[in-house]
Every structure is written in structure tokens, then in C-alpha cells.
Write a protein that holds these residues in place. Structure first.
Motif, PDB file in Angstrom:
ATOM      1  N   ALA A   5       0.840  -1.205   0.000  1.00 23.20           N
ATOM      2  CA  ALA A   5       0.000   0.000   0.000  1.00 23.20           C
ATOM      3  C   ALA A   5       0.876   1.258   0.000  1.00 23.20           C
ATOM      4  O   ALA A   5       0.602   2.225  -0.733  1.00 23.20           O
ATOM      5  N   ALA A   6       1.945   1.251   0.801  1.00 23.56           N
ATOM      6  CA  ALA A   6       2.858   2.406   0.827  1.00 23.56           C
ATOM      7  C   ALA A   6       3.589   2.531  -0.500  1.00 23.56           C
ATOM      8  O   ALA A   6       3.757   3.635  -1.042  1.00 23.56           O
ATOM      9  N   ARG A   7       4.021   1.386  -1.033  1.00 23.80           N
ATOM     10  CA  ARG A   7       4.708   1.388  -2.333  1.00 23.80           C
ATOM     11  C   ARG A   7       3.812   1.987  -3.426  1.00 23.80           C
ATOM     12  O   ARG A   7       4.235   2.857  -4.191  1.00 23.80           O
ATOM     13  N   GLU A   8       2.563   1.564  -3.450  1.00 27.17           N
ATOM     14  CA  GLU A   8       1.654   2.060  -4.494  1.00 27.17           C
ATOM     15  C   GLU A   8       1.390   3.553  -4.343  1.00 27.17           C
ATOM     16  O   GLU A   8       1.299   4.284  -5.337  1.00 27.17           O
ATOM     17  N   TYR A   9       1.298   3.997  -3.097  1.00 22.29           N
ATOM     18  CA  TYR A   9       1.099   5.442  -2.860  1.00 22.29           C
ATOM     19  C   TYR A   9       2.275   6.229  -3.431  1.00 22.29           C
ATOM     20  O   TYR A   9       2.096   7.246  -4.105  1.00 22.29           O
ATOM     21  N   LEU A  10       3.494   5.749  -3.163  1.00 21.08           N
ATOM     22  CA  LEU A  10       4.696   6.456  -3.637  1.00 21.08           C
ATOM     23  C   LEU A  10       4.766   6.454  -5.164  1.00 21.08           C
ATOM     24  O   LEU A  10       5.141   7.457  -5.788  1.00 21.08           O
ATOM     25  N   LEU A  11       4.384   5.339  -5.768  1.00 22.26           N
ATOM     26  CA  LEU A  11       4.434   5.239  -7.231  1.00 22.26           C
ATOM     27  C   LEU A  11       3.353   6.105  -7.870  1.00 22.26           C
ATOM     28  O   LEU A  11       3.609   6.854  -8.824  1.00 22.26           O
ATOM     29  N   GLN A  12       2.129   5.989  -7.334  1.00 26.08           N
ATOM     30  CA  GLN A  12       0.993   6.635  -7.998  1.00 26.08           C
ATOM     31  C   GLN A  12       0.899   8.120  -7.665  1.00 26.08           C
ATOM     32  O   GLN A  12       0.632   8.945  -8.540  1.00 26.08           O
ATOM     33  N   ARG A  13       1.121   8.470  -6.405  1.00 24.98           N
ATOM     34  CA  ARG A  13       0.945   9.870  -6.010  1.00 24.98           C
ATOM     35  C   ARG A  13       2.161  10.720  -6.372  1.00 24.98           C
ATOM     36  O   ARG A  13       2.036  11.900  -6.671  1.00 24.98           O
ATOM     37  N   HIS A  14       3.339  10.087  -6.306  1.00 27.18           N
ATOM     38  CA  HIS A  14       4.566  10.878  -6.467  1.00 27.18           C
ATOM     39  C   HIS A  14       5.404  10.487  -7.677  1.00 27.18           C
ATOM     40  O   HIS A  14       6.474  11.050  -7.885  1.00 27.18           O
ATOM     41  N   GLY A  15       4.946   9.502  -8.424  1.00 27.82           N
ATOM     42  CA  GLY A  15       5.672   9.124  -9.626  1.00 27.82           C
ATOM     43  C   GLY A  15       7.042   8.523  -9.360  1.00 27.82           C
ATOM     44  O   GLY A  15       7.921   8.551 -10.231  1.00 27.82           O
ATOM     45  N   ILE A  16       7.231   7.975  -8.165  1.00 29.01           N
ATOM     46  CA  ILE A  16       8.500   7.301  -7.871  1.00 29.01           C
ATOM     47  C   ILE A  16       8.598   6.072  -8.774  1.00 29.01           C
ATOM     48  O   ILE A  16       7.615   5.367  -9.006  1.00 29.01           O
ATOM     49  N   SER A  17       9.815   5.801  -9.260  1.00 25.19           N
ATOM     50  CA  SER A  17      10.010   4.669 -10.166  1.00 25.19           C
ATOM     51  C   SER A  17       9.788   3.353  -9.433  1.00 25.19           C
ATOM     52  O   SER A  17      10.259   3.160  -8.304  1.00 25.19           O
ATOM     53  N   SER A  18       9.085   2.440 -10.110  1.00 27.37           N
ATOM     54  CA  SER A  18       8.765   1.140  -9.523  1.00 27.37           C
ATOM     55  C   SER A  18      10.007   0.413  -9.023  1.00 27.37           C
ATOM     56  O   SER A  18       9.985  -0.245  -7.982  1.00 27.37           O
ATOM     57  N   GLU A  19      11.120   0.580  -9.767  1.00 27.50           N
ATOM     58  CA  GLU A  19      12.365  -0.115  -9.411  1.00 27.50           C
ATOM     59  C   GLU A  19      12.948   0.334  -8.076  1.00 27.50           C
ATOM     60  O   GLU A  19      13.784  -0.351  -7.495  1.00 27.50           O
ATOM     61  N   LEU A  20      12.480   1.484  -7.589  1.00 28.77           N
ATOM     62  CA  LEU A  20      13.096   2.067  -6.389  1.00 28.77           C
ATOM     63  C   LEU A  20      12.415   1.642  -5.089  1.00 28.77           C
ATOM     64  O   LEU A  20      12.882   1.999  -4.015  1.00 28.77           O
ATOM     65  N   VAL A  21      11.280   0.920  -5.171  1.00 26.99           N
ATOM     66  CA  VAL A  21      10.558   0.586  -3.937  1.00 26.99           C
ATOM     67  C   VAL A  21      10.271  -0.907  -3.891  1.00 26.99           C
ATOM     68  O   VAL A  21       9.508  -1.432  -4.712  1.00 26.99           O
ATOM     69  N   THR A  22      10.882  -1.585  -2.926  1.00 28.67           N
ATOM     70  CA  THR A  22      10.609  -3.008  -2.747  1.00 28.67           C
ATOM     71  C   THR A  22       9.992  -3.242  -1.364  1.00 28.67           C
ATOM     72  O   THR A  22       9.882  -2.304  -0.569  1.00 28.67           O
ATOM     73  N   THR A  23       9.546  -4.479  -1.102  1.00 26.45           N
ATOM     74  CA  THR A  23       8.749  -4.745   0.103  1.00 26.45           C
ATOM     75  C   THR A  23       9.207  -6.011   0.813  1.00 26.45           C
ATOM     76  O   THR A  23       9.792  -6.910   0.204  1.00 26.45           O
ATOM     77  N   ALA A  24       8.914  -6.073   2.110  1.00 26.81           N
ATOM     78  CA  ALA A  24       9.070  -7.307   2.894  1.00 26.81           C
ATOM     79  C   ALA A  24       8.048  -7.269   4.012  1.00 26.81           C
ATOM     80  O   ALA A  24       7.739  -6.206   4.541  1.00 26.81           O
ATOM     81  N   SER A  25       7.503  -8.453   4.362  1.00 23.52           N
ATOM     82  CA  SER A  25       6.556  -8.529   5.475  1.00 23.52           C
ATOM     83  C   SER A  25       7.135  -9.371   6.591  1.00 23.52           C
ATOM     84  O   SER A  25       7.703 -10.429   6.341  1.00 23.52           O
ATOM     85  N   PHE A  26       6.962  -8.879   7.817  1.00 24.50           N
ATOM     86  CA  PHE A  26       7.363  -9.663   8.986  1.00 24.50           C
ATOM     87  C   PHE A  26       6.147 -10.151   9.776  1.00 24.50           C
ATOM     88  O   PHE A  26       6.304 -10.738  10.849  1.00 24.50           O
ATOM     89  N   GLY A  27       4.927  -9.902   9.233  1.00 26.02           N
ATOM     90  CA  GLY A  27       3.737 -10.344   9.954  1.00 26.02           C
ATOM     91  C   GLY A  27       3.746  -9.821  11.377  1.00 26.02           C
ATOM     92  O   GLY A  27       4.012  -8.642  11.608  1.00 26.02           O
ATOM     93  N   GLU A  28       3.503 -10.721  12.329  1.00 24.71           N
ATOM     94  CA  GLU A  28       3.493 -10.303  13.731  1.00 24.71           C
ATOM     95  C   GLU A  28       4.794 -10.685  14.433  1.00 24.71           C
ATOM     96  O   GLU A  28       4.859 -10.682  15.663  1.00 24.71           O
ATOM     97  N   ASP A  29       5.839 -11.040  13.652  1.00 30.87           N
ATOM     98  CA  ASP A  29       7.061 -11.578  14.254  1.00 30.87           C
ATOM     99  C   ASP A  29       8.011 -10.535  14.837  1.00 30.87           C
ATOM    100  O   ASP A  29       8.933 -10.887  15.561  1.00 30.87           O
ATOM    101  N   LYS A  30       7.834  -9.248  14.500  1.00 32.70           N
ATOM    102  CA  LYS A  30       8.753  -8.224  15.025  1.00 32.70           C
ATOM    103  C   LYS A  30       7.978  -7.057  15.628  1.00 32.70           C
ATOM    104  O   LYS A  30       8.042  -5.929  15.124  1.00 32.70           O
ATOM    105  N   PRO A  31       7.259  -7.310  16.724  1.00 30.43           N
ATOM    106  CA  PRO A  31       6.514  -6.210  17.350  1.00 30.43           C
ATOM    107  C   PRO A  31       7.470  -5.222  18.008  1.00 30.43           C
ATOM    108  O   PRO A  31       8.547  -5.607  18.451  1.00 30.43           O
ATOM    109  N   VAL A  32       7.071  -3.932  18.047  1.00 28.74           N
ATOM    110  CA  VAL A  32       7.873  -2.966  18.805  1.00 28.74           C
ATOM    111  C   VAL A  32       7.469  -2.981  20.273  1.00 28.74           C
ATOM    112  O   VAL A  32       8.243  -2.619  21.141  1.00 28.74           O
ATOM    113  N   SER A  33       6.237  -3.404  20.551  1.00 28.29           N
ATOM    114  CA  SER A  33       5.790  -3.499  21.937  1.00 28.29           C
ATOM    115  C   SER A  33       5.158  -4.856  22.176  1.00 28.29           C
ATOM    116  O   SER A  33       4.403  -5.350  21.363  1.00 28.29           O
ATOM    117  N   LEU A  34       5.501  -5.458  23.328  1.00 34.32           N
ATOM    118  CA  LEU A  34       4.954  -6.780  23.650  1.00 34.32           C
ATOM    119  C   LEU A  34       3.724  -6.686  24.539  1.00 34.32           C
ATOM    120  O   LEU A  34       3.124  -7.699  24.878  1.00 34.32           O
TER     121      LEU A  34
END
Lengths: 389, 190
Positions: free
Chosen positions: B140-169
């Protein structure tokens, strides 16, 4: 290893004649609630660890260990240093259904083999007390490893020691070979890990998410979640990595694929049209079909029973619940509190994750009687169990 | 002799146990759901087909995500711009858009870097569902950057950590809200 032989020999003693009865009780229809009841059985003669194993196995199978007066069956025997004996009788007629001694491996394995045969003699179906599970063990927050153990949680053996995050281990059916997600590269990649040779290699390392691999019953195909095309979708390929194909070209996220036992369909969770539901899709490609789970909401994590009749899954309605639904869809049955269920080969027992404070523990569920037994406790959290079958 | 026979029997029953996977029923393909309506779709659903069936095939919705480049991870440059999500949602909230606008400005003024969006969830979801949801949030963030700001697709990649890296327990609404987030990592050429 799962089938490592344990010697089961007939007793030479005249007092214990060996009788292998073929007229065991009729198999229960476990999906017909009226057809199942808790079976009372009396135990005598066992001590220590053997007594504990036999009782645990029987209770997981929906038996109640009780006094001889209340029992339908009696299991009498003894355990010695390197062997155990058992004689199973029908309480009403004193008919002997089984009389055997077991040697080899260790006392736990001997006891599991005895109860496997006792339960099979009574229920009429092959049992699962000597099978293995694989799961994710989180020793400390943000660090997890893949671990294999006996179905009751004993004899844990680490598969990974990478000090990173791992997820969703799955077996190639009938092989000593796992697929799982690991973040050891920094990104979620799927690894293929042959436990016999020790060889491990990245299986899917595309951009974005590579996760939730699950292998077809014939061991030839892999279904998984990849996001490389722009959203998390179900993809399939051959077990050698060739023939990659996208099955769900949706914009929304799909998760947790599983195979039908005939290998023709894949069931998974999706939130198509902002509505979380289970769907099936032909494994060869085709239309997504909604799987009705009437009565519950937010289903995820389906697992298709090996006999093809039921799908067990997690519903989320505030809390997580383990539910079943007929494989063709219909009204869901809520069983117990918990998540991420995995069927045993008997299509009756399910292992699942239960949250307990800040920990997650693995528990065993006897689906027809809804009885739950926790597996052996260890430090840290255990989740995402997958039953070898 | 007798014991050999028994051993055979045992082996046969083991084999039976191993291979007794019969599967007789083919579930029906289509079941109509009373009350479920097809919604106007960003999924390309054709209103002429039953609402519970979605055309299959190999079509693609969304834009292809680029491979992350080998590079040095800089987690501090954009640490102030972590964005947060509603429970079980991946839509960018209006309150978070200005942070994404700042991320876009940074990318435009810093040639040679690639952005890695890392998506996270709170623990109130099943694990693999959350892994997919975290990826959806990163996308969703990647698409916002591409569509709203014309950032090149090659410049934004993604990774998901699911619930494995919470900042608060902690198990509070505040903690859960902090855990439902996208973090922005800059990958710098080595």
C-alpha cells in the motif's frame, strides 16, 4: 525415521496366547456426533513414564482412563527394563483382543506402539501415536527455529539453528523433507530442506513475500504465497521449482494454501471484496470458488482432512477458534479455542496452537469428542504445527 | 517363525496406516450464497458471473515488485516516518500521508538508493494471515509512492514480517496500534 522399526514379538509364554482379532469394533463415524462416545478403559500394571505415555495416548484418542467396574475395556501389563507387555480385554466378556510384548528403541516408543495397537483394536482404524510433528519454536522474541518432535511434544530436535525468524514448516508427504519460510537472508524466502542428506537450498526467493509453502499429497507440486506480481497470491509450481503459475490474480491478499487429498484443488483464505472467507481453486488453474463457512466469520488457515471429508480452520471472532466444515462447504462447527490446526493422518486428531499468557503452546484435539490435551511443555513459544502424514 | 509372521503383519498394518489416504468425494464447485453480493471491484469481477466465482488465469493486478538490491541497510534515515494502520486494514490513513510525502521527497533528492518498505502487524490475527497482511501494508505504501509521487517502480521493494517483530509486547490497544506499521529502510549502494 518415522518408521524406524520397533520389534514387536509374540510372547512365548503359555499364559499369554497371542490373538489378533479381526472382529474389532466397527470404525466410528467420527462426523456423526451420535456415533462417537468417550470410551472408558481401565489400566493396570504400568508404572512411571510408560504409564504416563499410555494414559496420554489413550486420552488423546478420546478414551477415559477409569476403574475396572466402569470400563468397557481393560489393558493389563507391565513394564520392565527393556520391554513392555500388554493384554487388552473386553470387560464384559473377558475376550482377549490383543496380547503382545514390545522391545527395542526405548520405553516411550514401546508404549506408543502398544497404545497404537490397542486403539486400533478398539476403534478399528490405524492410529498415530508414533508420528512426528514439525513446528516453529520461538525461544526469545523475534528469534525462532524449526523443530521436529514426537506428536506429544517429546524428543524435540532442532532443524534450524540460524538465530533468525522462521515460519510455516510443512512436510513433503511420506518423506523426511521439509519446506519452510526463513528470514536468514533478511527477506522471507522459502527453503527446501532434505533432512536425510542435510541439504538445504532456497526454493523461492522472489521479490516481496515468499511464504506458506505446502506440498501436494503426491509430493510433486508446491503451493505457496508469493507477492512478486503486486499482491500476496496463491502460486503453484513443480517440486523442482519449474512450471510456476499464478492461481489467484486478485488485488487482495491470499494466505495459507492447503491441498485436497486428491491433489486437484487448493483451499486458502482470501479477503476478496473486503470479506474474509475461504476459497478453493483448481490446482491446474481456474475460477476461485467460495467455500461456505456459515455461522463463523474471518476464517483462515484451512487444512483439508486426509480422508477428504472435512476442512479444519481458524475463525476469528474476537478470539480464535478451531472449526470444521464439510469439504464442500456448509455450516461450520466451532470446536475449541485455538488457531492454526493441522490434521493427523487418521482424519480425527488435530494439533493446534493455543495462546496462554505471553506463550503459545501446542495442543491436541480429538475432533469428535472435542477433548484437548496439551503437548509436553518447554520454555518459549511453539506455534504453526504441521503433522507428518 | 511365529514372530516373523507377526512382524509381517505389523509391517503390513504400518504400510496400510501410511497409505490409507483414500479420498472419495469431489466437493461441488459452486455453492450459491444467499445475501452475498458482488461489489464493484478493483478485482475486475464481471457482474455477469455468479458472485462467488472469480475468473482465474494468469492475469496480474498490481505492479511487479522489484528485487531488493544488495546494499547497506540504513534504518535511521526515515525512522521518523513510520506509518500506522487501522486494525486488520492496509489502507493508508489520511493522517499518515504527509509522512509518505516526506519519504517521496527523500527518495527524489537522494539518487542511487532503493527503499525497502517493511510491513508489520499486531498479534490479533493468525500468523500467516498476518504475514500476507503485512505485505499488503508494505505494498500500500509502495503504491502510494508510485501513484501519487511518480516514484520509479524499481526504487521501492517490500518485505513482510507479519506479527514476528513487534515494537511493543504489551497487550494493550496502544501497543497493538504501535505494532501495525510500515517501517522505511534505505538500501544504500555499498
Amino acid at each position: 525415521m518415522k518408521l524406524k522399526s520397533i520389534l514387536s514379538v509374540a510372547l512365548g509364554l503359555a499364559a499369554l496366547t497371542v490373538t489378533i482379532k479381526t472382529n474389532a469394533a466397527q470404525p466410528f463415524d467420527i462426523y456423526n456426533p451420535g456415533g462417537v462416545r468417550i470410551v472408558p478403559i481401565a489400566l493396570s500394571g504400568y508404572t512411571g513414564e510408560v504409564a504416563a505415555v499410555v494414559k496420554f495416548d489413550l486420552e488423546v484418542a478420546g478414551f477415559e482412563v477409569t476403574t475396572p467396574e466402569k470400563a468397557d475395556f481393560t489393558l493389563t501389563g507391565r513394564n520392565e527394563a527393556s520391554r513392555i507387555e500388554g493384554r487388552l480385554q473386553r470387560a464384559s466378556t473377558k475376550e482377549t483382543l490383543l496380547a503382545k510384548a514390545y522391545t527395542g528403541e526405548n520405553a516411550r516408543a514401546q508404549a506408543h506402539t502398544l497404545t497404537d495397537e490397542v486403539i486400533q483394536a478398539i476403534l478399528g482404524v490405524p492410529w498415530i501415536a508414533r508420528t512426528k510433528i514439525v513446528y516453529k519454536h520461538e525461544a526469545r522474541e523475534g528469534q525462532s527455529e524449526i523443530v521436529i518432535s514426537d506428536y506429544d511434544g517429546h524428543n524435540p530436535k532442532p532443524v534450524t539453528q540460524d538465530g533468525t525468524i522462521v515460519a510455516s514448516p510443512a512436510w513433503i508427504p511420506k518423506q523426511w523433507h521439509l519446506f519452510y519460510t526463513s528470514y536468514k537472508s533478511g527477506y522471507p524466502w522459502i527453503y527446501s530442506h532434505n533432512l536425510t542428506s542435510g541439504e538445504r537450498r532456497p526454493f523461492a526467493k522472489f521479490a516481496g513475500l515468499n511464504a506458506s509453502a505446502t506440498i501436494s499429497p503426491d509430493g510433486n507440486r508446491v503451493a505457496m504465497i508469493l507477492s512478486k506480481a503486486g499482491s500476496p497470491d496463491v502460486w503453484v509450481c513443480n517440486v523442482d521449482g519449474s512450471g510456476l503459475k499464478q492461481l489467484t490474480p486478485t488485488r487482495e491478499d491470499e494466505s495459507s494454501p492447503c491441498w485436497s487429498p486428491d491433489g486437484t484443488k487448493i483451499c486458502f483464505a482470501s479477503r476478496l471484496n473486503e470479506r474474509r472467507a475461504l476459497y478453493t481453486v483448481p490446482a491446474a488453474g481456474g475460477a476461485m470458488t467460495l467455500l461456505r463457512t456459515a455461522g463463523v466469520s474471518n476464517p483462515s488457515e484451512p487444512d483439508w482432512s486426509p480422508d477428504g471429508r472435512m476442512i479444519v480452520f481458524t475463525s476469528q471472532m474476537g478470539d480464535f477458534n478451531i472449526c470444521t466444515v464439510p469439504a464442500e462447504g456448509g455450516t461450520a462447527t466451532v470446536l475449541v479455542s485455538g488457531e492454526d490446526p493441522s490434521w493427523a493422518q487418521n482424519s480425527r486428531t488435530v494439533i493446534f496452537t493455543r495462546r496462554s499468557g505471553n506463550k503459545r503452546v501446542l495442543s491436541l484435539l480429538d475432533v469428535p469428542t472435542k477433548r484437548v490435551k496439551d503437548t509436553a511443555q518447554i520454555s518459549g513459544s511453539r506455534s504453526q504445527p504441521s503433522w507428518a502424514r | 517363525m511365529k514372530s516373523a509372521k507377526l512382524l509381517n503383519l505389523l509391517l503390513v498394518s504400518l504400510l496400510l496406516a501410511t497409505f490409507a489416504t483414500g479420498c472419495k468425494k469431489n466437493p461441488k464447485n459452486i455453492t450459491n450464497i444467499p445475501g452475498m453480493r458482488a461489489q464493484p471491484s478493483d478485482t475486475g469481477m464481471n457482474p455477469g458471473i455468479p458472485p462467488n466465482v472469480v475468473p482465474g488465469g494468469s492475469g496480474t493486478v498490481g505492479s511487479e515488485i522489484p528485487m531488493p538490491r544488495d546494499g547497506k541497510r540504513d534504518t535511521t534515515a526515515l525512522a521518523a516516518y513510520t506509518i500506522y494502520f487501522e486494525f486488520d486494514r492496509s489502507a493508508i490513513k489520511p493522517s499518515e500521508q504527509s509522512k509518505l510525502d516526506s519519504v517521496a521527497t527523500y527518495l527524489k533528492s537522494t539518487p542511487g538508493v532503493q527503499l525497502l518498505v517493511e510491513g508489520h502487524c499486531d498479534e490479533r490475527g493468525t500468523e500467516e494471515y498476518n504475514r500476507a497482511l503485512g505485505e499488503r501494508r508494505a505494498i500500500a505504501a509502495r503504491e502510494y509512492l508510485l501513484q501519487r509521487h511518480g516514484i520509479s517502480s524499481e526504487l521501492v521493494t517490500t518485505a513482510s514480517f507479519g506479527e514476528d517483530k513487534p515494537v511493543s509486547l504489551e497487550k494493550t490497544e496502544e501497543a497493538y496500534a504501535k505494532n501495525r506499521r510500515d517501517e522505511f529502510v534505505i538500501l544504500r549502494p555499498q
